[in-house]
Design a protein around this motif. Structure first.
Motif, mmCIF file in Angstrom:
data_model
loop_
_atom_site.group_PDB
_atom_site.id
_atom_site.type_symbol
_atom_site.label_atom_id
_atom_site.label_comp_id
_atom_site.label_asym_id
_atom_site.label_seq_id
_atom_site.Cartn_x
_atom_site.Cartn_y
_atom_site.Cartn_z
ATOM 1 N N LEU A 208 0.859 -1.173 0.000
ATOM 2 C CA LEU A 208 0.000 0.000 0.000
ATOM 3 C C LEU A 208 0.897 1.225 0.000
ATOM 4 O O LEU A 208 2.073 1.155 0.382
ATOM 5 C CB LEU A 208 -0.905 0.049 1.240
ATOM 6 N N ASN A 209 0.331 2.365 -0.422
ATOM 7 C CA ASN A 209 1.149 3.571 -0.305
ATOM 8 C C ASN A 209 1.227 3.976 1.161
ATOM 9 O O ASN A 209 0.374 3.619 1.988
ATOM 10 C CB ASN A 209 0.602 4.701 -1.182
ATOM 11 N N LEU A 210 2.241 4.712 1.512
ATOM 12 C CA LEU A 210 2.573 4.986 2.904
ATOM 13 C C LEU A 210 1.438 5.703 3.634
ATOM 14 O O LEU A 210 1.082 5.333 4.764
ATOM 15 C CB LEU A 210 3.854 5.817 2.974
ATOM 16 N N SER A 211 0.863 6.724 3.003
ATOM 17 C CA SER A 211 -0.183 7.496 3.678
ATOM 18 C C SER A 211 -1.401 6.636 3.987
ATOM 19 O O SER A 211 -2.017 6.775 5.058
ATOM 20 C CB SER A 211 -0.579 8.699 2.820
ATOM 21 N N GLN A 212 -1.764 5.731 3.062
ATOM 22 C CA GLN A 212 -2.893 4.839 3.287
ATOM 23 C C GLN A 212 -2.627 3.921 4.479
ATOM 24 O O GLN A 212 -3.485 3.717 5.348
ATOM 25 C CB GLN A 212 -3.158 4.013 2.036
ATOM 26 N N ALA A 213 -1.413 3.333 4.538
ATOM 27 C CA ALA A 213 -1.072 2.435 5.638
ATOM 28 C C ALA A 213 -1.017 3.183 6.967
ATOM 29 O O ALA A 213 -1.426 2.652 8.004
ATOM 30 C CB ALA A 213 0.276 1.767 5.353
#
Length: 418
Positions: A208-213
């Motif tokens: 996942l992209n960092l902000s989503q995680a």
């Protein structure tokens, strides 16, 4: 003078037509045994070297060389930590990471996965995972609720690009005795791509992209669980990671490197290599000591010749050198033939194995189980030299006792019986 006589006699006895058939057979079998031992040892070592090189070049291209994961709390201001790590001369790149165990659900099917929240740009500096995306694009991970999964997961859950899937994360909460576990958090995601690398990685890893995680795990934009580092020498990774961790004095961190996560593969290769070297060296030793039988029979046949030579003034050293050279010739011939054939087979090992697979309609290595589906080969000159030296030394040792026995012939006793 003595060495010339020894060489002349060795050549004469070696190509003598009066040599018994059994002695000639033993001599040929020793040469053939040495050749096969050297050949197989070179091929086996080249295959082991090939696996080591693929391990370094492929598997460790997506597995982090090292990770520093905070112990007590999330890592804040991770950019500063990466910049501080990059001050180490042997650290090439760094990237943040958020990770967790999770479940993917599609209709009634569930699959346990390892979640990795990464910075799309920085992750490509420490990992080549983007090169293994076989559907969709790595850059699509920047889309909202996007996820990239391994091909094994996609096959298990019958997923393709564009499909919707649910991600189940454990809810972090303090439990009291007798209280039921809280329901997991459920997130609706869209498959933006799949990657195919091989082995268990395809069956367990999702990105996942960092902000989503960070949002899923209740972390702020400045918080991550740790950083991943790429170093200039994979075999120095444990030492480099300790040195970098010692520089980061603000928090306690777990120090991980690839030897703790994937080191068992390298250890297995080294173990198989050592056992194989020992076993095939014993094959060479057995073949070399057939020379003992050959020379003992030759010495018994040539007792009269040895007695005459000693009577004419030949020194024991000349007699001994004669039989050492005669026996060593078998070792040299077998070693040269084995080296030549072994180098040819090792250089073409991948193509030969593929030909055998097509002939027998089978596959020796499955890409679904291992991270490669072919037999690699890499010839290292030091292994060749060491193998040749071992074979020649064993051949030389095998000639010493029969040659020494030849010097103990008593001319008076032998000629008196003639």
């Amino acid at each position: 003078m003595a060495s010339s006589l020894s060489l002349f006699l060795a050549k004469r006895y070696l190509f003598s037509r009066h040599q018994s058939g059994f002695a000639a057979f033993i001599s040929a079998s020793s040469t053939l045994g040495i050749m096969l031992g050297v050949c197989v040892l070179i091929v086996a070592l080249s295959a082991m070297n090939g696996f080591e090189r693929v391990l370094a070049q492929k598997l460790l291209s997506i597995v982090p060389h090292g990770e520093l994961i905070n112990v007590e709390r999330p890592m804040i201001q991770w950019q500063d930590n990466i910049n501080q790590a990059l001050e180490h001369p042997r650290v090439l790149a760094g990237a943040p990471v958020v990770k967790s165990q999770a479940m993917l659900q599609k209709k009634g099917q569930l699959k346990g996965v390892e979640l990795r929240g990464v910075d799309i740009r920085l992750e490509q500096q420490v990992s080549d995972i983007a090169q293994y995306v076989n559907s969709g694009s790595w850059q699509d991970l920047s889309q909202e609720n996007a996820i990239i999964i391994g091909q094994g997961i996609a096959n298990k859950l019958s997923l393709s690009v564009g499909d919707k899937v649910q991600l189940l994360l454990p809810k972090i909460a303090k439990q009291q005795f007798g209280q039921s576990f809280p329901a997991p958090q459920v997130f609706n995601l869209t498959v933006a791509g799949t990657f195919k690398f091989g082995g268990v990685i395809d069956d367990s890893l999702i990105y996942l992209n960092l902000s989503q995680a960070q949002t899923m795990l209740n972390l702020s934009s400045e918080q991550v669980q740790g950083i991943r580092l790429k170093v200039d020498s994979i075999f120095s990774a444990p030492q480099i990671m300790r040195e970098v961790a010692n520089q980061m004095t603000r928090d306690y961190v777990y120090i991980y490197d690839w030897t703790r996560t994937q080191g068992h593969l390298f250890s297995d290769i080294q173990l198989v290599r050592a056992v194989m070297y020992l076993a095939l060296s014993m094959v060479i030793a057995v073949a070399s000591f057939n020379i003992v039988s050959t020379l003992i029979m030759v010495v018994n046949e040539k007792r009269s010749d040895i007695a005459i030579l000693l009577t004419m003034g030949a020194s024991p050293a000349t007699i001994m050198s004669c039989f050492i050279l005669q026996g060593l010739s078998n070792g040299i011939l077998g070693t040269l033939l084995g080296t030549g054939v072994g180098l040819y087979l090792a250089d073409n090992l991948t193509e030969i194995v593929r030909l055998l697979e097509s002939l027998f309609n089978t596959q020796f290595l499955s890409g679904d189980v291992y991270f490669i589906n072919y037999i690699p080969s890499h010839i290292v000159s030091s292994d060749i030299i060491f193998t040749v030296v071992i074979a020649l030394v064993m051949s030389l040792i095998a000639t010493i006792y029969p040659a020494w026995r030849a010097t103990k012939v008593q001319p008076a006793q032998v000629l008196g019986q003639a």
